[in-house]
Design a protein around this motif. Structure first.
Motif, PDB file in Angstrom:
ATOM      1  N   SER D  22     106.626  58.010   4.290  1.00  0.00           N
ATOM      2  CA  SER D  22     106.595  57.867   2.840  1.00  0.00           C
ATOM      3  C   SER D  22     106.151  56.468   2.432  1.00  0.00           C
ATOM      4  O   SER D  22     105.753  56.265   1.290  1.00  0.00           O
ATOM      5  CB  SER D  22     107.941  58.239   2.215  1.00  0.00           C
ATOM      6  N   ILE D  23     106.210  55.520   3.365  1.00  0.00           N
ATOM      7  CA  ILE D  23     105.690  54.194   3.008  1.00  0.00           C
ATOM      8  C   ILE D  23     104.181  54.118   3.241  1.00  0.00           C
ATOM      9  O   ILE D  23     103.434  53.675   2.379  1.00  0.00           O
ATOM     10  CB  ILE D  23     106.394  53.084   3.821  1.00  0.00           C
ATOM     11  N   VAL D  24     103.728  54.549   4.428  1.00  0.00           N
ATOM     12  CA  VAL D  24     102.345  54.233   4.774  1.00  0.00           C
ATOM     13  C   VAL D  24     101.328  55.294   4.394  1.00  0.00           C
ATOM     14  O   VAL D  24     100.145  54.984   4.280  1.00  0.00           O
ATOM     15  CB  VAL D  24     102.173  53.930   6.276  1.00  0.00           C
ATOM     16  N   ASP D  25     101.733  56.553   4.222  1.00  0.00           N
ATOM     17  CA  ASP D  25     100.701  57.551   3.980  1.00  0.00           C
ATOM     18  C   ASP D  25     100.088  57.368   2.603  1.00  0.00           C
ATOM     19  O   ASP D  25     100.798  57.307   1.609  1.00  0.00           O
ATOM     20  CB  ASP D  25     101.254  58.971   4.136  1.00  0.00           C
ATOM     21  N   PRO D  26      98.776  57.253   2.551  1.00  0.00           N
ATOM     22  CA  PRO D  26      98.159  56.998   1.244  1.00  0.00           C
ATOM     23  C   PRO D  26      98.119  58.223   0.336  1.00  0.00           C
ATOM     24  O   PRO D  26      98.009  58.081  -0.874  1.00  0.00           O
ATOM     25  CB  PRO D  26      96.740  56.554   1.609  1.00  0.00           C
ATOM     26  N   GLN D  27      98.182  59.430   0.913  1.00  0.00           N
ATOM     27  CA  GLN D  27      98.080  60.610   0.062  1.00  0.00           C
ATOM     28  C   GLN D  27      99.428  60.945  -0.555  1.00  0.00           C
ATOM     29  O   GLN D  27     100.398  61.155   0.156  1.00  0.00           O
ATOM     30  CB  GLN D  27      97.627  61.820   0.880  1.00  0.00           C
ATOM     31  N   PRO D  28      99.468  61.028  -1.876  1.00  0.00           N
ATOM     32  CA  PRO D  28     100.753  61.332  -2.522  1.00  0.00           C
ATOM     33  C   PRO D  28     101.379  62.622  -1.998  1.00  0.00           C
ATOM     34  O   PRO D  28     102.588  62.675  -1.804  1.00  0.00           O
ATOM     35  CB  PRO D  28     100.377  61.468  -3.996  1.00  0.00           C
ATOM     36  N   LEU D  29     100.564  63.628  -1.749  1.00  0.00           N
ATOM     37  CA  LEU D  29     101.143  64.892  -1.282  1.00  0.00           C
ATOM     38  C   LEU D  29     101.875  64.680   0.036  1.00  0.00           C
ATOM     39  O   LEU D  29     102.952  65.232   0.273  1.00  0.00           O
ATOM     40  CB  LEU D  29     100.057  65.953  -1.111  1.00  0.00           C
TER      41      LEU D  29
END
Lengths: 321, 95, 509, 115, 97
Positions: D22-29
């Protein structure tokens, strides 16, 4: 507890299950596409349902099976399919290495801290089980989880229903003004999909029976309003997806009443506790069980409608008058 | 008998777990869904075996719930695929 | 297991008031949803009642000089859940009621239901969410059970997020989504700490926990997780990224609620955690760390506020700075020399800051809303001459600004003076430097607004809309309230000690 | 090693994974997804605590179980709201990103101004 | 009698488990989505069916038996539908991507 071999077989199963859950979670994080990640998440929910059974928490297993894997999975899968055109672009915005490294260190620290606490001996583990058991006869409720949800910690359950309603209103609030009060989504074209239509005709009657059964059995065994409501909601969603029934107008009087009737009855019974019992959310002795069941029945209804509409999204059509 | 059922539950779970390789590798989304579907059936079987083997009869209800919702992911997938809906909602802002 | 019923959790006669404080706005949510086109009327009818309840609780607490307690369903903790109003809760209840009622009066202009009698989107959502915020905040001020507080925290999140993107513009949608993600991760971390506390001590009741916690790893881990989660929700530097676009993008009435009250909910829980759950534990390093983040927030937020081109963003960044002051409460009242936290100057000063910022910031955001409405924009460079057009509003903005700067006789002055005094007497002079610097920076950014506003316009000012006198009056009244807060000092410090442990020094060390 | 401990360790790892995602993933989904993984880990920890608290003839302490049920409901509501927000963002801008490039107007004072 | 039933259970459940193995192998080894689908559904429905069949003698009471059969029927229905839907999606020019 059983014999040595059974214990071992069980432990092997547990170890495998734990490893599997982890593997699926890692897969969902590292998967190449959002869709793969979401399908991974659906299996994650399914495996967690198994874990809950292993942890002797069947009430939770039911909830997880209905919501964690089922309805949440459907919502996420639909979203992943819709968002596919934007995926490449947003995936390209990966944060820099320092941030990723920092996040990894932080997450590892948190995980390590938790693991340490799990491994630390903390005998004897505290429990409110005995306290909960003592009062079960007063309530005439056989399922302690139901007793916690609707008696001991009823205010949490009540407030959580308000949370659900506000989340639904939040979803609706994202609709364009002109669609306010209209039905969610686009009207589905008359279905040519024979298989889907067949499923949507055959499954709901069974699902309704199961949902009502889960609600009813909740007083004495795992089950209850939320699990039952979630199953009913799932059946309704299926009928809507298949195009057999259109979603209702969100501004309709009947829909609104169905949404609030559960929490409202809960609240009213709670307030009546001031007069007929000793305080808010107290049940008069010997009426506890019928009251709890009455509350559960209306809650199930409201939960089913709320969840079904939450999964349907904001109003997307003008309201017919 | 209980030991056998628990063991069988573990075996079934291990079998379907292998199928998860498809989930990661794909290549098509349909393959991933199939892996999930297989895990669903395997999970249901596991739950039923555990209900008998570990003495948790209520686990059958969990299996029942899973079976009811087993097609959900695939249905959502098929219906949300482009072309399934007649029109995309237009993107006019409110106000 | 110790006996379930302790003296502290026996219900008191006025306990039903506590229930009503939470349930009345919750019932408002249900009614508004059911009878959508009457949402505004329902909310406005409930407001005086809610205000009266808050005052009644305050009066009861003050009279009896003891906490009010309500036990839900008659199930005593640890199995059941209790609500409790101490002096601090009573003060927060009244502040909340004041701000919500003012915002309600103000918002009638923006969120009236359409004349046709039908239900419209924005008004229904606004009024319902306002009731939701109120219910959630009251549940937070009164909650005594960590999981019950988690539910309240989520209630707050779900009522606050939709307020951010009421206008549906792309920027506000993105701001709302980012806010939601921050808030969700924050509350999950909080929940993780709750799980650990339950696993270790078998209760989540704050009073019972306080008696059971020991200095051991589980306590440190869960306190750290919960604090981190709460900081993300409070937008303390460096977890503040979500706040400015969210608070600046919302409609003025909503911004006022978000900035004045919503961020305070999670801060309040951090205070409860460190001062009520863990009072006996020496948390000096943690307190210094929180103070450092607070100090960084003061400087960073103020400097950024100074650089903004738009009025609402300026006010939003000033919120980040003012939140920073709140966290100075931690090092200054858990410091080595602290003898008796509850009577300490820092404790009172911190709470004063909580209340005065709430009132002042609500007034300022609403003033900015009126200015934006009149001008059709909120560019600071284009404010020339607005002081002549909206004197009451600009005056209100200035009064609010005085509180931010800490000028006498405002509430903010008392708060900052107390924090300053505390840092000197505690021998932690470095905080004093930050407080003074923050005051100077606040003066600079407030004057950056007031200077053009009070100067003449280059060209005759053309107003897009007439601003209602009534709404101006509401804003001014609130701003005057923030000012008057400074004139009734000292009594609250007695109030704040009600319901505190009798001999805090004994368990401090 | 008991089953509870095993699942406890699993929960700890899930929390770490979810937090990281939840910190590093750039895609909101996928952030939303990671949040759900994280939530699953937290709930699992509750489950372990409940199981360790087996007493009075109950196979597990009912109180944490009830909390998990409440938590799952809240997590679902959160997911539904977040997904709807994201879809709406996508419909209005054609993108699904949290980087506020604010297509409507150049916005020099967006949140990134000073960071 | 008990023993006979137990042996039946062991045999049926083992056979069921074996079908799960077969299904998995098919899913992993078959060359294209449609054949994989074929392997999967045949196998897992038979597998689950045999497991249910094996568990029936162990069921406590009529209702428990009915529930077991219901689970199998529901899974069959779901499996059949999914096969149809996915197969059509695959045929419609590959999965929507």
């Amino acid at each position: 507890m059983s014999t040595g071999f059974a214990l071992d077989a069980g432990l092997v199963l547990d170890a495998g299950l734990a490893a599997l859950v982890l593997a699926v979670a890692v897969g969902a994080i590292v998967a190449g596409t959002a869709f793969a990640a979401v399908v991974g998440f659906v299996t994650y929910g399914l495996l967690l349902a198994l874990v809950w059974v292993r942890l002797a928490a069947v009430d939770v297993a039911l909830t997880e099976a209905a919501i964690g894997s089922g309805v949440t999975g459907a919502v996420l899968i639909a979203a992943a399919a819709r968002l596919r055109p934007a995926e490449a672009r947003s995936a390209a915005e990966r944060p820099g290495v320092p941030l990723r490294l920092a996040a990894a260190v932080l997450s590892a620290l948190v995980a390590a801290g938790l693991a340490m606490l799990v491994l630390l001996p903390s005998a004897p583990a505290p429990s409110l089980g005995p306290a909960a058991a003592v009062h079960l006869p007063e309530l005439a409720i056989g399922n302690p989880v139901t007793a916690v949800l609707l008696a001991y910690r009823a205010i949490d359950t009540l407030l959580e229903k308000i949370v659900l309603l506000l989340a639904l209103l939040g979803v609706w609030s994202l609709a364009p003004d002109r669609f306010w009060g209209g039905a969610p989504g686009q009207p589905h074209a008359a279905q040519q999909d024979g298989a889907l239509a067949l499923l949507a005709r055959l499954l709901p009657p069974v699902g309704i029976v199961v949902g009502v059964y889960i609600l009813w059995v909740g007083a004495v065994a795992p089950g209850g309003a939320f699990q039952g409501g979630a199953i009913l909601a799932a059946m309704w969603i299926l009928v809507m997806i298949a195009g057999l029934r259109d979603a209702p107008a969100t501004g309709g009087r009947r829909v609104r009443l169905l949404l609030v009737v559960g929490p409202a009855v809960f609240l009213a019974v709670g307030l009546a506790g001031f007069v007929v019992a000793d305080g808010f959310l107290a049940y008069p002795a010997s009426y506890a069980k019928p009251l709890i069941i009455a509350i559960e029945v209306v809650l199930t209804l409201s939960i089913a409608v709320i969840l079904g509409l939450l999964a349907s999204g904001p109003p997307g059509r003008e309201r017919q008058r | 008998m209980a030991e056998f059922l628990v063991g069988a539950a573990g075996f079934v779970l291990a079998m379907v777990a292998l199928g998860l390789v498809r989930l990661l590798r794909g290549p098509a989304d349909a393959d991933r869904l199939m892996a999930a579907q297989l895990l669903g059936s395997g999970g249901i079987a596991t739950l039923l075996l555990l209900a008998g083997g570990a003495g948790v009869p209520a686990a059958v209800d969990a299996a029942l719930t899973l079976a009811l919702l087993a097609a959900f992911a695939s249905v959502a997938f098929v219906r949300s695929a482009p072309g399934a809906d007649p029109a995309e909602p237009d993107s006019t802002e409110p106000r | 297991m110790p006996p379930a019923v302790t003296l502290a959790s026996a219900a008191t006669a006025g306990g039903f008031l506590l229930v009503l404080a939470i349930i009345l706005p919750a019932a408002g949510v249900l009614l508004a949803l059911a009878f959508g086109r009457h949402a505004e009327r329902i909310a406005l009818l409930l407001m005086p009642a809610g205000f009266a309840i808050a005052i009644a609780i305050l009066a009861d607490v003050w009279h009896s000089q003891a906490s009010l307690v309500a036990v839900m369903g008659g199930w005593a903790p640890p199995l059941g859940i209790a609500l409790r109003a101490d002096g601090l809760s009573a003060m927060m209840l009244v502040t909340t009621a004041l701000v919500i009622c003012a915002v309600g009066l103000f918002a009638r202009g923006d969120f009236g239901m359409p004349a046709g009698g039908g239900e419209a989107r924005a008004p229904l959502v606004f009024w319902t969410m306002l009731m939701g915020v109120w219910s959630a905040l009251n549940a937070i001020w009164l909650g005594r059970d960590l999981f019950n507080l988690y539910v309240a925290l989520e209630l707050l999140t779900f009522s606050a997020v939709p307020l951010v993107c009421l206008d549906g513009r792309a920027e506000t949608l993105a701001a709302a989504l980012r806010y939601l993600l921050f808030a969700l991760v924050g509350s999950v971390l909080y929940l993780l700490g709750v799980a650990l506390f339950y696993g270790a001590y078998g209760t989540l009741d704050i009073g019972l926990l306080a008696g059971r916690v020991r200095a051991e790893p589980v306590v440190w881990v869960s306190a750290a997780l919960m604090t981190a989660g709460l900081l993300a929700k409070t937008a303390l530097f460096p977890l503040h990224l979500w706040l400015p676009p969210a608070h600046a993008g919302a409609p003025a009435a909503a911004s006022a609620v978000l900035s004045a009250l919503v961020v305070k909910g999670s801060f309040f829980l951090a205070v409860r955690l460190w001062f009520d759950v863990l009072p006996g534990l020496p948390g000096v390093p943690a307190a210094q760390a929180l103070g450092t983040l607070g100090a960084a927030a003061i400087i960073f937020g103020s400097v950024l506020a100074l650089r903004q081109e738009r009025l609402k963003l300026l006010i939003a960044y000033s919120t980040i700075a003012q939140i920073g002051y709140l966290f100075l409460l931690f090092p200054l009242s858990t410091g080595a020399a602290a003898a008796g936290i509850w009577g300490s100057v820092a404790w009172t000063g911190g709470v004063y800051q909580l209340v005065s910022h709430a009132i002042a910031k609500a007034a300022m955001f609403m003033a900015a809303g009126l200015i934006g409405e009149a001008l059709g924009h909120d560019r600071i460079a284009g404010l020339g001459g607005i002081g002549r057009a909206l004197p009451m509003t600009i005056f209100a903005f200035g009064l609010g600004g005085m509180s931010l700067m800490g000028l006498p006789p405002s509430g903010g002055f008392v708060a900052k003076l107390m924090l300053l005094t505390a840092s000197v007497t505690e021998g932690q002079w470095w905080w004093a430097v930050v407080i003074l610097l923050g005051g100077l920076l606040a003066a600079a950014y407030v004057f950056r607004v007031l200077a053009p506003a009070l100067a003449g316009a280059d060209e005759p000012l053309r107003l897009c809309a007439r601003v209602s006198r009534r709404r101006e009056a509401v804003v001014l009244a609130l701003a005057v309230g923030a000012l008057l807060l400074g004139l009734l000092p000292l009594r609250p410090s007695e109030l704040l000690q009600i319901g505190r442990p009798a001999a805090p020094t004994a368990i401090m060390r | 090693m008991s089953a509870e401990t095993l699942y406890g360790l699993c929960a700890a790892a899930l929390v770490g994974l979810g937090l990281f995602g939840s910190i590093v993933d750039p895609q909101p989904l996928r952030k939303i997804l990671a949040f759900n993984l994280l939530g699953g880990g937290v709930f699992l920890l509750f489950g372990v605590i409940a199981r360790r608290g087996a007493a009075a003839g109950m196979a597990a302490d009912p109180v944490p179980q009830a909390m998990v049920i409440t938590g799952i409901v809240v997590a679902f509501s959160a997911t539904a709201l977040a997904v709807t927000l994201l879809l709406r963002l996508f419909e209005t801008t054609g993108q699904a990103t949290l980087r506020t490039g604010a297509p409507a107007r150049p916005d020099p004072d967006s949140d990134r101004a000073g960071s | 009698m008990r023993q006979v039933l137990d042996i039946f259970t062991v045999a049926a459940v083992s056979a069921g488990a074996l079908f799960f193995l077969v299904g998995t192998v098919g899913l992993l080894r078959f060359p294209d989505p449609l054949t994989r689908l074929h392997a999967l559904t045949k196998a897992d429905n038979l597998g689950l069916g045999l497991v249910v069949l094996g568990l029936l003698p162990q069921a406590e009471g009529f209702l428990a038996g009915v529930k077991l059969v219901a689970v199998w029927l529901l899974a069959q229905l779901a499996g059949a539908t999914v096969t149809q839907l996915v197969a059509r999606a695959v045929r419609r020019g590959g999965p929507p991507a």
